[in-house]
Design a protein around this motif. Structure first.
Motif, short mmCIF file in Angstrom:
data_model
loop_
_atom_site.label_atom_id
_atom_site.label_comp_id
_atom_site.label_asym_id
_atom_site.label_seq_id
_atom_site.Cartn_x
_atom_site.Cartn_y
_atom_site.Cartn_z
N MET A 176 -12.90 -102.76 -31.18
CA MET A 176 -13.58 -102.36 -32.41
C MET A 176 -14.13 -100.94 -32.29
N LEU A 177 -13.75 -100.09 -33.24
CA LEU A 177 -14.31 -98.74 -33.30
C LEU A 177 -15.75 -98.83 -33.75
N VAL A 178 -16.66 -98.23 -32.98
CA VAL A 178 -18.09 -98.28 -33.27
C VAL A 178 -18.51 -96.99 -33.97
N GLU A 179 -19.10 -97.12 -35.14
CA GLU A 179 -19.56 -95.94 -35.87
C GLU A 179 -20.85 -95.40 -35.24
N ASP A 180 -21.15 -94.12 -35.52
CA ASP A 180 -22.31 -93.47 -34.91
C ASP A 180 -23.62 -94.22 -35.19
N ASP A 181 -23.79 -94.70 -36.42
CA ASP A 181 -25.05 -95.34 -36.80
C ASP A 181 -24.98 -96.86 -36.67
N GLY B 192 -23.83 -96.41 -31.59
CA GLY B 192 -22.56 -95.80 -31.23
C GLY B 192 -22.72 -94.34 -30.82
N ARG B 193 -23.55 -93.60 -31.53
CA ARG B 193 -23.76 -92.19 -31.19
C ARG B 193 -24.36 -92.04 -29.80
N VAL B 194 -25.27 -92.93 -29.43
CA VAL B 194 -25.90 -92.88 -28.11
C VAL B 194 -24.87 -93.15 -27.02
N LEU B 195 -23.96 -94.07 -27.26
CA LEU B 195 -22.91 -94.35 -26.28
C LEU B 195 -22.06 -93.11 -26.03
N LYS B 196 -21.76 -92.36 -27.08
CA LYS B 196 -20.99 -91.13 -26.91
C LYS B 196 -21.75 -90.11 -26.07
N LEU B 197 -23.04 -89.97 -26.36
CA LEU B 197 -23.86 -89.02 -25.60
C LEU B 197 -23.96 -89.43 -24.13
N LEU B 198 -24.11 -90.73 -23.88
CA LEU B 198 -24.19 -91.20 -22.50
C LEU B 198 -22.88 -90.96 -21.75
N ALA B 199 -21.78 -90.92 -22.49
CA ALA B 199 -20.48 -90.63 -21.88
C ALA B 199 -20.25 -89.14 -21.71
N GLY B 200 -21.22 -88.32 -22.14
CA GLY B 200 -21.10 -86.87 -22.00
C GLY B 200 -20.19 -86.24 -23.02
N LEU B 201 -20.04 -86.88 -24.21
CA LEU B 201 -19.13 -86.39 -25.23
C LEU B 201 -19.88 -85.90 -26.46
N ASP B 202 -19.27 -85.01 -27.20
CA ASP B 202 -19.80 -84.54 -28.47
C ASP B 202 -19.55 -85.64 -29.50
N PRO B 203 -20.59 -86.20 -30.11
CA PRO B 203 -20.38 -87.28 -31.08
C PRO B 203 -19.43 -86.92 -32.21
N ALA B 204 -19.41 -85.66 -32.62
CA ALA B 204 -18.55 -85.25 -33.73
C ALA B 204 -17.08 -85.17 -33.34
N LYS B 205 -16.80 -85.15 -32.05
CA LYS B 205 -15.43 -84.97 -31.59
C LYS B 205 -14.96 -86.10 -30.69
N SER B 206 -15.58 -87.26 -30.82
CA SER B 206 -15.23 -88.37 -29.93
C SER B 206 -15.35 -89.69 -30.66
#
Length: 242
Positions: A150-155, A124-138
């Protein structure tokens, strides 16, 4: 041709591309190669138009067969590079690659963009980074048919090996501070009643807004508060029952 700062005859591709400068011939070129967690390390290639095999070898993957190389494009796209295929790192603005120990690639869709991946699952964290977003704020969601997304958690690892191409959407979320606890909220507005529900008390007890200067204001029943993305509300504005 613009002057490029050279350290020990090595040109930093990322810096060069950012400056819009032309590469100098006869030098070596610093690139970044990462893994499936998007953890990058720096390597050097001797060719401004390297093959996939040259990039993999530079990154220490001596057995090129059995590896997948993905180029991270300037627009955020991901493109598989075959071992015998060349990539013009300066013209295309490619300074980052992702290497996988795999014999096949997988596809998924992120925010309506089709992307290639070298592993059969993704974090999930990698998907946020690929979208150009800060994992802590997205947040990132796996889109599903006939049931809530389904909400995907970072890990959390999501399989990409199913029969259908998985679809994800990523977007900023709001972090709300309610009586000292942080709560994620997915909409840009929230009502007094929704704040109370997140905090775990009955709306009849009321909600008090506390600003950064500790000024308090009683919210009205049904009042709608417009939020700002990220942690700014969590640090500057809190709510409590009252």
């Amino acid at each position: 041709m613009s002057q490029i700062a050279v350290e020990e005859d090595i040109i930093d591709v990322e810096d060069c591309v950012r400056r819009g400068e032309e590469p100098r011939t006869g030098a070596q070129y610093r690139i970044k190669v990462g893994n499936d967690r998007l953890e990058y390390e720096t390597y050097v290639v001797a060719d401004p138009v390297p093959t996939g095999a040259q990039v993999l070898t530079a990154a220490g993957h001596t057995h090129v067969v059995g590896h997948i190389l993905i180029a991270v494009l300037r627009d955020g796209g991901l493109e598989e590079i075959r071992p015998d295929e060349t990539v013009e790192i300066f013209r295309r603005g490619v300074e980052r690659f992702i290497a996988f120990r795999s014999d096949r690639s997988f596809r998924f869709i992120l925010n309506d963009r089709r992307l290639e991946w070298g592993a059969d699952s993704i974090l999930g964290r990698v998907l946020k980074l690929l979208a150009g977003l800060d994992p802590a704020k997205s947040g990132v969601w796996l889109e599903r048919r006939d049931e809530p997304d389904m909400l995907v958690e970072d890990d959390q690892l999501i399989s990409l090996a199913g029969k259908e191409v998985e679809r994800f959407r990523a977007a900023p979320v709001f972090i709300l501070c309610i009586e000292g606890d942080s709560h994620r909220w997915l909409k840009s507005t929230i009502t007094m009643e929704e704040i109370a529900a997140l905090g775990g008390w009955d709306p009849s007890q009321g909600v008090i807004e506390v600003d950064k200067d500790q000024n308090e204001r009683q919210l009205k029943p049904g009042e709608v508060i417009t939020l700002k993305p990220g942690f700014s509300y969590g640090k500057k504005l809190c709510w409590k029952r009252g």
